[in-house]
Design a protein around this motif. Structure first.
Motif, short mmCIF file in Angstrom:
data_model
loop_
_atom_site.label_atom_id
_atom_site.label_comp_id
_atom_site.label_asym_id
_atom_site.label_seq_id
_atom_site.Cartn_x
_atom_site.Cartn_y
_atom_site.Cartn_z
N ASP A 1 0.91 -1.24 -0.01
CA ASP A 1 -0.02 0.11 -0.03
C ASP A 1 0.92 1.25 -0.20
OD1 ASP A 1 -2.70 1.26 0.41
OD2 ASP A 1 -1.57 1.95 2.50
N MET A 2 0.66 2.31 -0.70
CA MET A 2 1.44 3.22 -0.77
C MET A 2 0.52 4.56 -0.71
SD MET A 2 3.70 4.55 -4.24
CE MET A 2 3.23 6.20 -4.58
N VAL B 1 4.74 3.88 2.61
CA VAL B 1 4.49 2.58 2.03
C VAL B 1 4.51 1.35 3.05
CG1 VAL B 1 5.84 1.03 0.37
CG2 VAL B 1 5.95 3.45 -0.09
N SER B 2 3.60 0.43 2.97
CA SER B 2 3.30 -0.63 3.90
C SER B 2 3.35 -1.79 3.12
CB SER B 2 1.81 -0.58 4.68
OG SER B 2 1.99 0.82 5.25
N GLN C 1 6.94 -4.40 7.01
CA GLN C 1 7.79 -3.21 7.28
C GLN C 1 7.01 -2.12 6.69
OE1 GLN C 1 11.61 -4.28 5.73
NE2 GLN C 1 12.28 -3.95 7.76
N GLN C 2 7.01 -0.93 7.09
CA GLN C 2 6.32 0.39 6.72
C GLN C 2 7.44 1.40 6.60
OE1 GLN C 2 3.60 2.64 9.25
NE2 GLN C 2 2.17 1.73 7.60
N GLU D 1 8.49 -1.45 11.83
CA GLU D 1 7.54 -2.71 11.82
C GLU D 1 6.23 -2.40 11.77
OE1 GLU D 1 8.87 -6.01 11.56
OE2 GLU D 1 10.73 -4.90 11.34
N VAL D 2 5.30 -3.04 11.10
CA VAL D 2 4.14 -3.01 10.86
C VAL D 2 3.06 -4.23 10.86
CG1 VAL D 2 3.85 -2.80 8.45
CG2 VAL D 2 2.12 -1.36 9.84
N ASP D 3 2.14 -4.23 11.47
CA ASP D 3 1.07 -5.37 11.47
C ASP D 3 0.35 -5.15 10.07
OD1 ASP D 3 -1.02 -7.36 11.44
OD2 ASP D 3 -1.56 -6.77 13.30
N PRO D 4 0.60 -5.87 9.14
CA PRO D 4 -0.06 -5.76 7.85
C PRO D 4 -1.62 -5.69 7.69
CG PRO D 4 1.60 -7.51 7.57
CD PRO D 4 1.69 -7.08 9.00
N THR D 5 -2.18 -6.55 8.68
CA THR D 5 -3.71 -6.37 9.01
C THR D 5 -4.07 -5.07 9.35
OG1 THR D 5 -3.65 -8.60 9.77
CG2 THR D 5 -5.76 -7.32 10.51
#
Length: 159
Positions: free
Chosen positions: A25-26, A35-36, A59-60, A73-77
Motif C-alpha cells: 500500500d502506498m 509505503v506498507s 515493514q512500513q 515494523e507494521v502489522d499488515p492487518t
C-alpha cells in the motif's frame, strides 16, 4: 502478471516504489509519504535515484515533509485496515493522522503548532467528520475548531 523485463513501478513526484513480487500500500498526500508491505518486498526511492530502502513484509516506510524517512515494523492487518474503513495507528504523530483524515473529509485537517508533539495510538472508523473527530477527541487532550476552509486541532492548553 509478473514480468522481470517490465517491472511494475509506482511514481509520486521524485519518489518511486518498485514491486519485487508483493502486496503493498502506498500513500502520497500533501507532505506525507508512506509505503506498507503486506507480502513480498518493494524497493523504494525517496530521492529519485536508486532505491534507498528495501522493505519486506511487515515493514512500513514513513516520511513527513522533507524529514528523513523512517522504517518501522507494521502489522499488515492494521496497515491495510483502511480497506474496511478503519484507520489504525501505533504511536504515530498527530500530523500523520490529520493528513489521513484530510483524505476523507471535504476540508483539510490542520494540526496547530502546540499540538504537533501529540502522538496517537488507536483505531478510527472512517465515518462522518463529526464522529471521527469526536472519537479522536476522546483519545487525546485536544480541541477541534471548524471553519469554512479547514478543521483545526489545538492542544487543550492552547488558547
Amino acid at each position: 502478471a509478473h514480468d522481470p523485463s517490465r517491472p511494475f513501478e509506482v511514481r509520486s513526484g521524485h519518489r518511486s516504489v518498485r514491486v519485487l513480487g508483493t502486496a503493498f500500500d502506498m500513500v502520497s498526500h500533501d507532505d506525507m509519504f508512506r509505503v506498507s508491505v503486506a507480502r513480498g518486498a518493494v524497493a523504494v526511492s525517496t530521492t529519485g535515484q536508486d532505491a534507498d530502502f528495501h522493505l519486506a513484509a511487515g515493514q512500513q516506510l514513513n516520511q513527513l515533509r522533507k524529514a528523513p524517512a523512517d522504517v518501522s515494523e507494521v502489522d499488515p492487518t492494521r496497515a491495510f485496515a483502511w480497506r474496511h474503513g478503519v484507520l489504525v495507528y501505533q504511536d504515530r504523530p498527530l500530523g500523520e493522522v490529520a493528513a489521513d483524515m484530510s483524505r476523507y473529509f471535504e476540508k483539510p485537517v490542520v494540526v496547530m503548532p502546540t499540538a504537533t508533539s501529540l502522538r496517537f495510538t488507536g483505531a478510527l472508523k472512517v465515518a462522518d467528520e463529526a464522529t471521527v473527530l469526536d472519537k479522536l477527541d476522546d483519545y487525546l487532550p485536544i480541541r477541534v475548531e471548524r471553519s469554512a476552509d479547514q478543521i483545526a486541532i489545538y492542544a487543550l492548553a492552547e488558547h
